[in-house]
Design an enzyme around this catalytic site. Structure first.
Site, mmCIF file in Angstrom:
data_model
loop_
_atom_site.group_PDB
_atom_site.id
_atom_site.type_symbol
_atom_site.label_atom_id
_atom_site.label_comp_id
_atom_site.label_asym_id
_atom_site.label_seq_id
_atom_site.Cartn_x
_atom_site.Cartn_y
_atom_site.Cartn_z
ATOM 1 N N LEU A 19 -98.778 -94.085 45.457
ATOM 2 C CA LEU A 19 -97.702 -94.354 46.122
ATOM 3 C C LEU A 19 -97.602 -92.913 47.152
ATOM 4 C CD1 LEU A 19 -95.101 -95.835 43.828
ATOM 5 C CD2 LEU A 19 -96.499 -96.903 45.434
ATOM 6 N N ASP A 20 -97.248 -93.057 48.228
ATOM 7 C CA ASP A 20 -96.688 -91.732 49.109
ATOM 8 C C ASP A 20 -95.551 -91.100 48.569
ATOM 9 O OD1 ASP A 20 -98.328 -93.112 51.129
ATOM 10 O OD2 ASP A 20 -96.948 -94.187 52.276
ATOM 11 N N LYS A 21 -95.498 -89.806 48.885
ATOM 12 C CA LYS A 21 -94.818 -88.961 48.329
ATOM 13 C C LYS A 21 -93.120 -89.514 48.241
ATOM 14 C CE LYS A 21 -92.505 -84.499 49.104
ATOM 15 N NZ LYS A 21 -92.504 -83.116 50.161
#
Length: 306
Positions: A136-138
Site C-alpha cells: 500500500l502507498d505510504k
C-alpha cells in the site's frame, strides 16, 4: 564501516579531479556514492580532506573510509506497533495506518512495516521481503496480508497474479459522478516524462478497476473501488483518468482543490479476501475506516446539510 582503503594515484590519472580518479580506481562503487564519501569527509588526499573537484597528482595517497549504503545492509528489526487483524502459522493480516512506509527505500531506510515485521516475527528473515506480497502507498491505510513462510508467499503471489485476491477500497473522489457505478479499463505504466509517477499509457500493463458511488456530496463522492488488477497507484491513476481524482492526492489531483483540506489521499483498503494457503478455504477481513477518514466524511455530510 568497512576497512579503510589505501590508494595511490597512478600516472595515467594525474591531474584528474578527485571524484574522477576515485571512479576509475573504485569502479565497483557509483560516482554519486563516491562523491557522498568525499563530501562527508571520508576521503583524504595525503592526509587532508579536500573537495571532490580537487585535482590529484601521481603518487598522492588517497585514504577512503567507505560506509556501506543502507541498501546493502541487512534490514533491521524495529519495535514498531502493528495493528494485527489476524495471525496464524501461514499469514499475518495487518491494518496499516496512514503514514507508514511498507518497504525500506530511498529516504526511508528505517521505521517501515518491514522493519516492524522482523521484530514481531523474527522468522520472516528467512522469507523474501519479510513475507510482503503486495504493498500500500505510504499514505494509504488498510488491510495487507504478509506470508510467514515461503510456501504461503508463493501461493499468495500466484493468487494475486491469477486475480484471485479480493481487494476492495473506499475513497473520497473529487467531483459529481455522472454514473453511480462503472468499470475503468485502461493500461497503466510509467509516466513518459515524470518517471516517479504512473499514468494511463498505451504501452502500459492491463488494469481494471470497478467503482461504485456510496454517497454523492456537493463537490466530492464517497466511493468504493474493487481492484481486478494490482498496478502501482492503480486507483489513484484510474480515478484521475476519468476526471475524479482522489481528495488529498498531491500527485494525481494536481492543483484541483477539494471542499475540505485533507493531508493525504483519501484511500483505505477496506476489505481483503483470499484462499488460505493452509486450509484451502476462502477467508476475508474488513477494516473500519480510520479516524481521519471518518471525520472527513462527517465534514462532507455537515457541509451538505448547511
Amino acid at each position: 564501516m568497512t576497512d579503510m582503503l589505501h590508494l595511490t594515484v597512478p600516472a595515467e590519472l594525474a591531474g584528474r579531479r578527485l571524484d574522477q580518479c576515485l571512479a576509475a580506481l573504485l569502479p565497483e562503487h557509483s560516482r554519486s556514492r563516491l562523491q557522498q564519501w568525499i563530501d562527508a569527509g571520508q576521503v583524504q588526499v595525503d592526509g587532508t580532506c579536500v573537495e571532490r573537484k580537487q585535482k590529484v597528482w601521481e603518487g598522492s595517497q588517497i585514504d577512503v573510509a567507505p560506509v556501506a549504503h543502507p541498501a546493502d545492509q541487512p534490514y533491521q528489526a524495529e519495535d514498531i506497533a502493528l495493528d494485527i487483524v489476524h495471525e496464524d502459522d501461514a499469514v499475518i493480516v495487518i491494518n496499516k495506518p496512514p503514514g507508514l512506509v511498507v518497504h525500506p527505500g530511498a529516504g526511508n531506510w528505517q521505521g517501515t512495516l518491514l522493519n516492524a515485521l522482523l521484530h514481531h516475527a523474527p522468522g520472516l528473515e528467512q522469507v523474501p521481503r519479510a513475507g510482503i506480497v503486495h504493498r500500500l502507498d505510504k499514505d494509504t491505510s488498510g488491510l495487507m496480508v504478509v506470508a510467514k513462510t515461503l510456501t504461503a508467499q508463493t501461493a499468495l503471489v500466484r493468487a494475486l497474479q491469477a486475480r484471485d485476491v479480493r481487494r476492495v477500497y473506499q475513497a473520497v473522489a473529487l467531483g459529481c459522478f455522472e454514473r453511480p457505478e462503472g468499470e475503468i479499463d485502461a493500461p497503466i505504466g510509467r509516466h513518459p516524462t515524470h518517471r516517479t509517477r504512473m499514468a494511463v499509457v498505451e504501452s502500459g500493463k492491463p488494469a481494471q478497476t470497478l467503482y461504485k458511488v456510496l454517497r454523492q456530496y456537493r463537490q466530492a463522492a464517497w466511493v468504493e473501488c474493487h481492484l481486478r488488477t494490482g498496478r502501482t497507484h492503480q486507483i489513484r491513476v484510474h480515478m484521475a483518468h476519468i476526471g475524479y481524482p482522489l481528495l488529498g492526492d498531491a500527485v494525481y489531483a494536481g492543483r484541483r482543490a477539494g471542499p475540505i483540506p485533507f493531508p493525504r489521499q483519501a484511500l483505505h483498503a477496506y476489505r481483503l479476501g483470499f484462499v488460505h494457503p493452509l486450509s484451502g478455504q476462502p477467508v476475508e477481513w474488513q477494516a473500519a475506516l480510520p479516524e481521519d477518514f471518518q471525520h472527513l466524511l462527517e465534514q462532507l455530510e455537515a457541509g451538505d446539510a448547511s
